[in-house]
Design a protein around this motif. Structure first.
Motif, PDB file in Angstrom:
ATOM      1  N   SER A  93       0.861  -1.165   0.124  1.00 40.18           N
ATOM      2  CA  SER A  93      -0.089   0.130  -0.300  1.00 40.18           C
ATOM      3  C   SER A  93       0.784   1.269  -0.061  1.00 40.18           C
ATOM      4  CB  SER A  93      -0.965   0.077   1.242  1.00 40.18           C
ATOM      5  OG  SER A  93      -0.366  -0.041   2.347  1.00 40.18           O
ATOM      6  N   VAL A  94       2.222   1.322  -0.252  1.00 42.99           N
ATOM      7  CA  VAL A  94       3.058   2.255  -0.300  1.00 42.99           C
ATOM      8  C   VAL A  94       3.962   2.244  -1.226  1.00 42.99           C
ATOM      9  CG1 VAL A  94       4.848   3.402   1.436  1.00 42.99           C
ATOM     10  CG2 VAL A  94       2.952   2.182   2.504  1.00 42.99           C
ATOM     11  N   ARG A  95       3.992   3.319  -1.907  1.00 45.80           N
ATOM     12  CA  ARG A  95       4.971   3.751  -3.172  1.00 45.80           C
ATOM     13  C   ARG A  95       6.178   3.822  -2.606  1.00 45.80           C
ATOM     14  NH1 ARG A  95       2.283   8.251  -6.384  1.00 45.80           N
ATOM     15  NH2 ARG A  95       2.739   9.344  -4.510  1.00 45.80           N
ATOM     16  N   GLU A  96       7.246   3.390  -3.479  1.00 46.47           N
ATOM     17  CA  GLU A  96       8.641   3.573  -3.008  1.00 46.47           C
ATOM     18  C   GLU A  96       8.938   4.826  -2.638  1.00 46.47           C
ATOM     19  OE1 GLU A  96      12.081   1.847  -1.743  1.00 46.47           O
ATOM     20  OE2 GLU A  96      10.619   0.565  -2.719  1.00 46.47           O
ATOM     21  N   GLU A  97       8.603   5.988  -3.431  1.00 46.10           N
ATOM     22  CA  GLU A  97       8.920   7.374  -3.085  1.00 46.10           C
ATOM     23  C   GLU A  97       8.201   7.795  -1.846  1.00 46.10           C
ATOM     24  OE1 GLU A  97       5.964   7.497  -6.221  1.00 46.10           O
ATOM     25  OE2 GLU A  97       7.473   6.188  -5.944  1.00 46.10           O
ATOM     26  N   ASP A  98       7.321   7.170  -1.439  1.00 44.89           N
ATOM     27  CA  ASP A  98       6.496   7.683  -0.080  1.00 44.89           C
ATOM     28  C   ASP A  98       6.829   7.120   1.221  1.00 44.89           C
ATOM     29  OD1 ASP A  98       5.155   9.340  -1.920  1.00 44.89           O
ATOM     30  OD2 ASP A  98       3.426   8.030  -2.148  1.00 44.89           O
ATOM     31  N   LYS A  99       7.932   5.880   1.298  1.00 39.73           N
ATOM     32  CA  LYS A  99       8.213   5.214   2.173  1.00 39.73           C
ATOM     33  C   LYS A  99       8.779   5.766   3.386  1.00 39.73           C
ATOM     34  CE  LYS A  99       8.440   0.493   0.155  1.00 39.73           C
ATOM     35  NZ  LYS A  99       9.382  -0.590  -0.131  1.00 39.73           N
ATOM     36  N   LYS A 100       9.744   6.739   3.063  1.00 35.58           N
ATOM     37  CA  LYS A 100      10.307   7.644   4.241  1.00 35.58           C
ATOM     38  C   LYS A 100       9.258   8.444   4.973  1.00 35.58           C
ATOM     39  CE  LYS A 100      15.297   7.561   2.739  1.00 35.58           C
ATOM     40  NZ  LYS A 100      16.480   8.657   2.455  1.00 35.58           N
ATOM     41  N   THR A 101       8.354   9.078   4.161  1.00 31.63           N
ATOM     42  CA  THR A 101       7.194  10.028   4.836  1.00 31.63           C
ATOM     43  C   THR A 101       6.342   9.006   5.598  1.00 31.63           C
ATOM     44  OG1 THR A 101       7.539  11.405   3.037  1.00 31.63           O
ATOM     45  CG2 THR A 101       5.663  11.588   4.197  1.00 31.63           C
ATOM     46  N   ILE A 102       5.800   7.941   5.032  1.00 36.15           N
ATOM     47  CA  ILE A 102       4.936   7.096   5.687  1.00 36.15           C
ATOM     48  C   ILE A 102       5.600   6.488   6.957  1.00 36.15           C
ATOM     49  CG2 ILE A 102       3.776   5.026   5.404  1.00 36.15           C
ATOM     50  CD1 ILE A 102       2.514   7.476   3.816  1.00 36.15           C
ATOM     51  N   SER A 103       6.685   5.989   6.844  1.00 35.98           N
ATOM     52  CA  SER A 103       7.506   5.811   7.928  1.00 35.98           C
ATOM     53  C   SER A 103       7.529   6.659   9.273  1.00 35.98           C
ATOM     54  CB  SER A 103       9.052   4.950   7.672  1.00 35.98           C
ATOM     55  OG  SER A 103       9.725   4.681   8.927  1.00 35.98           O
ATOM     56  N   ARG A 104       7.842   7.830   8.918  1.00 33.37           N
ATOM     57  CA  ARG A 104       7.790   8.912   9.854  1.00 33.37           C
ATOM     58  C   ARG A 104       6.582   9.157  10.625  1.00 33.37           C
ATOM     59  NH1 ARG A 104      11.660  11.640   6.431  1.00 33.37           N
ATOM     60  NH2 ARG A 104      10.028  12.634   5.477  1.00 33.37           N
ATOM     61  N   LYS A 105       5.544   9.040   9.722  1.00 32.86           N
ATOM     62  CA  LYS A 105       4.093   9.238  10.160  1.00 32.86           C
ATOM     63  C   LYS A 105       3.717   8.071  11.154  1.00 32.86           C
ATOM     64  CE  LYS A 105       0.910  10.659   7.574  1.00 32.86           C
ATOM     65  NZ  LYS A 105      -0.232  10.326   6.534  1.00 32.86           N
ATOM     66  N   VAL A 106       4.051   6.767  10.703  1.00 36.86           N
ATOM     67  CA  VAL A 106       3.713   5.646  11.621  1.00 36.86           C
ATOM     68  C   VAL A 106       4.513   5.854  13.060  1.00 36.86           C
ATOM     69  CG1 VAL A 106       4.080   3.199  11.871  1.00 36.86           C
ATOM     70  CG2 VAL A 106       3.338   4.065   9.562  1.00 36.86           C
ATOM     71  N   LEU A 107       5.610   6.118  12.910  1.00 36.60           N
ATOM     72  CA  LEU A 107       6.512   6.464  14.098  1.00 36.60           C
ATOM     73  C   LEU A 107       6.039   7.424  14.964  1.00 36.60           C
ATOM     74  CD1 LEU A 107       8.679   5.489  15.967  1.00 36.60           C
ATOM     75  CD2 LEU A 107      10.504   7.026  14.629  1.00 36.60           C
ATOM     76  N   ALA A 108       5.580   8.668  14.293  1.00 35.17           N
ATOM     77  CA  ALA A 108       5.003   9.547  15.206  1.00 35.17           C
ATOM     78  C   ALA A 108       3.690   9.406  15.793  1.00 35.17           C
ATOM     79  CB  ALA A 108       4.972  11.111  14.104  1.00 35.17           C
ATOM     80  N   GLU A 109       2.665   8.590  15.092  1.00 31.58           N
ATOM     81  CA  GLU A 109       1.651   8.055  15.624  1.00 31.58           C
ATOM     82  C   GLU A 109       1.886   7.269  16.922  1.00 31.58           C
ATOM     83  OE1 GLU A 109      -1.867   8.724  14.874  1.00 31.58           O
ATOM     84  OE2 GLU A 109      -1.054  10.241  13.863  1.00 31.58           O
ATOM     85  N   VAL A 110       2.749   6.218  16.956  1.00 31.84           N
ATOM     86  CA  VAL A 110       2.754   5.403  18.021  1.00 31.84           C
ATOM     87  C   VAL A 110       3.781   6.132  19.167  1.00 31.84           C
ATOM     88  CG1 VAL A 110       4.083   3.300  18.799  1.00 31.84           C
ATOM     89  CG2 VAL A 110       2.947   3.352  16.434  1.00 31.84           C
ATOM     90  N   ASP A 111       4.720   7.007  18.613  1.00 29.12           N
ATOM     91  CA  ASP A 111       5.417   7.878  19.541  1.00 29.12           C
ATOM     92  C   ASP A 111       4.738   8.699  20.606  1.00 29.12           C
ATOM     93  OD1 ASP A 111       7.992   7.469  20.097  1.00 29.12           O
ATOM     94  OD2 ASP A 111       8.512   9.718  19.407  1.00 29.12           O
ATOM     95  N   LYS A 112       3.536   9.423  19.870  1.00 32.60           N
ATOM     96  CA  LYS A 112       2.869  10.054  20.869  1.00 32.60           C
ATOM     97  C   LYS A 112       2.244   9.500  21.951  1.00 32.60           C
ATOM     98  CE  LYS A 112      -1.288  10.195  18.077  1.00 32.60           C
ATOM     99  NZ  LYS A 112      -2.074  11.022  17.092  1.00 32.60           N
ATOM    100  N   TRP A 113       1.898   8.070  21.850  1.00 33.49           N
ATOM    101  CA  TRP A 113       1.355   7.243  23.161  1.00 33.49           C
ATOM    102  C   TRP A 113       2.597   6.556  23.956  1.00 33.49           C
ATOM    103  CZ3 TRP A 113      -3.860   6.797  23.961  1.00 33.49           C
ATOM    104  CH2 TRP A 113      -4.598   7.234  22.887  1.00 33.49           C
TER     105      TRP A 113
END
Length: 325
Positions: A93-113
């Motif tokens: 579900s993730v394009r190659e060029e979007d992986k870094k951005t999506i990875s940061r978003k995933v980490l931010a979502e978990v990190d805030k908890w």
């Protein structure tokens, strides 16, 4: 000269009674434990549910699941008791060029908890998608930075076996391998075959080589080592080996580890615990609780026993050992 090392059968029920907090009307929501399970993908939705609901059934106040978007509606449908976060992504579900951005978003979502949690359970139903595993690796690094305990099972062990540095030297990490997972760990870390004749020395050596993590080796008698000592838990148990029991164990260990940590921090003067490692205590208590619940469920259901039956026996099992009154 190698010492003659034998595991010590620990009084697991005494450990459970010591670290289980009293039900106190002055305490508020969350003080009895906030657990998060990192796992759940398209193929596997049962495992994270089993781990998360087991934590609640034992006595945690809140149980979260961080899973992929495909898995979230399914896990939500199993129980309204769980807080489900559909934040993880798989490669498809993730394009190659979007992986870094999506990875940061995933980490931010978990990190805030992250700082709210008393323990993470990493691996139930995680799958082996490379992008997803990369994201979970970063979550584990952040958990270490904030000193949050982590219990690693299932595909989390696949991840760790291929990247030991994720847990090496982290005393609040617990690995819960089954026979095959343990074999892969031994081959990777010790560069040897499993030694059933000297199993106690080998599990101690393995834990020590990884830097003092706690290993709960699941077998007929569970062996638990942090590299300094080896404990054995062989009470109760069931001949029924239905899938999902490891997920119950990981959720159970997470709760008891968080309670043991609270107990040690409180420095109860009446405590009779010689062991001061919350990871070891959590493993001892979680192992005994899982084995007792499995035994009780088997008494009722015999060959038809399934994981849900064992989960329903967790509360009764804890009440038998440590009455709420």
């Amino acid at each position: 000269m190698q010492q003659d090392l034998r595991s010590v059968e620990v009084d697991a029920e005494s450990v459970i009674r010591s670290i289980t907090p009293a039900l106190d009307p002055t305490r508020h929501k969350g003080q009895a434990g906030k657990i998060a399970v990192i796992g759940g993908c398209r193929e596997y939705t049962g495992a994270p549910y089993f781990a998360a609901i087991s934590a609640l059934k034992i006595g945690a106040d809140l149980s979260h699941v961080f899973c992929t978007k495909d898995a979230a509606p399914v896990i939500k449908s199993y129980s309204p008791e769980l807080i489900v976060h559909p934040v993880l992504e798989e490669s498809y579900s993730v394009r190659e060029e979007d992986k870094k951005t999506i990875s940061r978003k995933v980490l931010a979502e978990v990190d805030k908890w992250m700082e709210r949690f008393d323990c993470l359970v990493i691996g139930p139903g995680l799958g082996r998608d490379p992008f997803l595993l990369d994201c979970v690796s970063e979550i584990m690094r952040h958990a270490r930075q904030t000193n949050v305990p982590i219990v690693i099972d299932g595909d989390g062990l696949f991840l760790v076996t291929n990247n030991i540095d994720l847990v090496s030297g982290y005393g609040l990490a617990v690995l819960t391998p089954n026979v095959n997972e343990y074999k892969r760990l031994v081959e990777k870390v010790l560069s040897s075959e499993v030694n059933d004749v000297d199993a106690t020395q080998q599990v101690l050596s393995l834990a020590k080589k990884i830097g003092g993590v706690t290993i709960l080796k699941k077998e007929k008698s569970d062996l638990i080592s942090d590299g300094d000592t080896v404990k054995s838990v062989s009470i109760y148990g069931s001949p029924r080996r239905c899938g999902g029991q490891g997920d119950i164990l990981s959720g159970s260990v997470a709760v008891f580890l968080s309670w043991a940590r609270q107990h040690i921090i409180a420095a109860d003067p009446n405590s009779n615990l010689s062991c001061k490692n919350p990871a070891v205590l959590g493993c001892v208590a979680g192992s005994a609780m899982m084995r007792k619940a499995a035994s009780l469920a088997f008494c009722h259901k015999k060959r038809s026993t399934v994981t849900g039956d064992i989960i329903e026996c967790l509360g009764e099992s804890l009440e038998d050992i440590c009455p709420a009154t």
